[in-house]
Write an enzyme that holds these catalytic residues in place. Structure first.
Site, PDB file in Angstrom:
ATOM      1  N   ASP A  89      61.293  50.888  79.200  1.00  0.00           N
ATOM      2  CA  ASP A  89      62.430  51.811  79.170  1.00  0.00           C
ATOM      3  C   ASP A  89      63.661  51.162  79.807  1.00  0.00           C
ATOM      4  O   ASP A  89      63.573  50.610  80.915  1.00  0.00           O
ATOM      5  CB  ASP A  89      62.121  53.095  79.934  1.00  0.00           C
TER       6      ASP A  89
ATOM      7  N   ASP B 276      60.258  50.177  74.315  1.00  0.00           N
ATOM      8  CA  ASP B 276      59.943  51.607  74.280  1.00  0.00           C
ATOM      9  C   ASP B 276      61.245  52.388  74.190  1.00  0.00           C
ATOM     10  O   ASP B 276      62.062  52.126  73.311  1.00  0.00           O
ATOM     11  CB  ASP B 276      59.115  51.987  75.502  1.00  0.00           C
TER      12      ASP B 276
ATOM     13  N   ARG C 213      63.933  59.930  68.012  1.00  0.00           N
ATOM     14  CA  ARG C 213      64.096  60.370  69.408  1.00  0.00           C
ATOM     15  C   ARG C 213      65.533  60.233  69.896  1.00  0.00           C
ATOM     16  O   ARG C 213      65.842  59.444  70.784  1.00  0.00           O
ATOM     17  CB  ARG C 213      63.153  59.608  70.340  1.00  0.00           C
TER      18      ARG C 213
END
Length: 520
Positions: free
Chosen positions: A161, A190, A243
């Site tokens: 992340d 990610d 997302r």
């Protein structure tokens, strides 16, 4: 007993020296803080002020950032850390102290409060090194770039992340940052902005999120629904698979964002989440709003959005797109005031304001942009910057002379229109051209070794002159020049391996016949 300023400065210097870092306290005990005031949900629950009122420290390494945290009087002592240069695994180590809990493989903001991290000077880039916030509150991160953080491959950081928050986090404002990856999960990356396990009162504003399989999530599973009160505004999501964000439970306010090239899905409201989606501009994308990949429904309130070349899939058991004619299926209220730009001007406003090193400019709320505030360091740094700040570009009225370096290079870019080619911009032929798949996009020229460039010349194909509107010339995430209309432009001589011409607005589909580059 309070420690004197001199003693605190001595402790910071000695610890930094021992760690091989640069961490210098600035003269004023109440020097600079973040630029502007927290907006959205970060302004609620008592507000988010970061390190305001505390000391200011300059850091040029990850170890220096950790050192600054660890040399505070307590874990809640306010501090502003001004960051300049490239922060990476090579200059980041774990530092110990009573006021910190750090790690070697990330910038760790754990069990602390009242901290501002702000990029200054020539900019701050966290290269392959993520920022992790855990069990913390009242944090501001502003004007930094975080890129290419991996969860598999090498080096590893922060679970892949760029910025991640988890486990009882409150009041975080992330503003004017650039978050980037170079692929999706199969390439080792990610999420760019992930929140999970009890995170509330967070705002992501005036930021760019690019080139990733996953933009970010709120909630790590269908049972992790205790995260809520998140605002996303004036951000640009570009070339993201899904997302943007994924919401599981809770409330999110999503307004005045520009979404370009969402490849699989966009705002995914599920597991009872409720999203207030106002005046966004969705462009060249698929399934930009709905409940996807689950039968656990989420909800949305929509108004004022523009859907430009958006496609929608069919409804199914685990697929409930809001389109092709999105309507509200819930009602969401927010506890703060805000001003909405009309969706039609969002691409222009966001292109001028979003991301690091853009001057921390903001929207006025009526389709115009504020002037650039002061974002330079509060005093001279202890060592010279690694590079000089970008100087203002100079428009060259005549065609450049000399060797066109593009002819010996390669080319790539964002998605291209059918029948066009990246290589057409560097073939010396004005009858061939590259076009983006819509009205905006990137075209780049690249070389196998470092090449010095100080001028570019953008030449539109015959019959398409005048279509290009706003643009930027980029070296990575660094803006070398910006302006309007195809033309020749000069800037400070820069050594690079790739230079990008980014079109952020146009009156029609641009046709770039030649992207010429020159050394002088």
């Amino acid at each position: 007993m309070k420690r004197s300023v001199a003693l605190r400065l001595s402790a910071v210097l000695s610890t930094a020296a021992a760690a091989g870092a640069i961490a210098v306290a600035l003269p004023s005990p109440q020097a600079s803080a973040a630029v502007g005031t927290a907006t959205g949900f970060a302004s609620s629950n008592g507000g988010t002020s970061g390190g305001a009122g505390g000391a200011t420290v300059r850091a040029t390494t990850g170890t220096a950032i950790h050192t600054a945290l660890c040399n505070r009087a307590s874990s809640s002592t306010p501090i502003t850390i001004e960051v300049q240069g490239t922060i990476n695994h090579g200059n980041t180590t774990k530092v110990s102290g009573d006021s910190c809990n750090t790690a070697a493989d990330k910038i760790e903001l754990k069990e602390i409060s009242n901290v501002t991290i702000i990029g200054v000077g020539s900019g701050a880039t966290f290269d392959q090194l993520g920022i992790h916030i855990r069990d913390s509150s009242n944090i501001i991160i502003q004007n930094v770039t975080v890129k290419n953080v991996k969860k598999s491959g090498s080096p590893l950081s922060n679970g892949g992340d760029a910025i991640g928050m988890e486990s009882t986090v409150r009041n975080v404002w992330v503003d004017h940052v650039s978050l980037e990856a170079s692929g999706g999960e199969s390439e080792g990356y990610d999420g760019l902005f992930d929140l999970k396990d009890d995170v509330e009162y967070v705002t992501l504003s005036y930021s760019t999120l690019r080139n990733s399989g996953r933009g970010g999530l709120v909630g790590s599973s269908e049972s992790d629904t205790g995260n809520s009160n998140i605002t996303y505004h004036h951000n640009k999501y570009e070339n993201i698979d899904s997302r943007t964000p994924l919401l599981r439970g809770g409330i999110a306010h999503i307004y005045n964002n520009h979404y370009v090239s969402l490849n699989e899905s966009g705002i995914n409201s599920r597991a009872g989440a409720r999203a207030k989606v106002d005046n966004n501009y969705f462009q060249n994308s698929k399934d930009v709003l709905g409940t996807f990949y689950t039968d656990q429904a989420g909800y949305w309130q929509v108004s004022g959005n523009i859907f430009d070349n958006v496609t929608w899939s069919a409804k199914g058991t685990d697929n409930n797109p809001a389109g092709p004619n999105p309507v509200s299926n819930t009602s969401v209220s927010v506890p703060y005031s805000y001003s909405l730009d009309n969706a039609s001007c969002v691409p222009s406003i966001v292109s001028q304001t979003a991301g690091a090193n853009k001057g921390i400019r903001t929207s006025t709320g009526n389709c115009s942009v504020t002037s650039t505030p002061t974002v330079s360091p509060t005093s001279s740094p202890s060592s010279s910057p690694t590079s000089s700040p970008t100087s203002s570009p100079t428009v060259t009225p005549t065609q450049p002379s000399g060797t066109n370096l593009s002819l010996s290079g390669g080319a790539d870019g964002s998605s291209k229109a059918s029948g066009t080619s990246y290589g057409n911009v560097k073939d010396g032929n004005m009858s061939t051209y590259w076009s983006p798949s819509g009205t905006t996009g990137d075209i780049s020229v690249k070389w196998g070794s470092a090449t010095t460039v100080s001028r570019v010349n953008i030449r539109e194909a015959s019959g398409a002159t005048g279509r290009i509107g706003n643009w930027q010339v980029l070296n990575g995430s660094t803006v070398l020049a910006s302006g309007t209309g195809a033309k020749a432009v000069s800037f400070s001589s820069t050594s690079l391996t790739k230079i990008t011409f980014r079109i952020t607005s146009a009156s029609g589909t641009p046709q770039v016949a030649e992207f010429e580059t020159y050394a002088s």
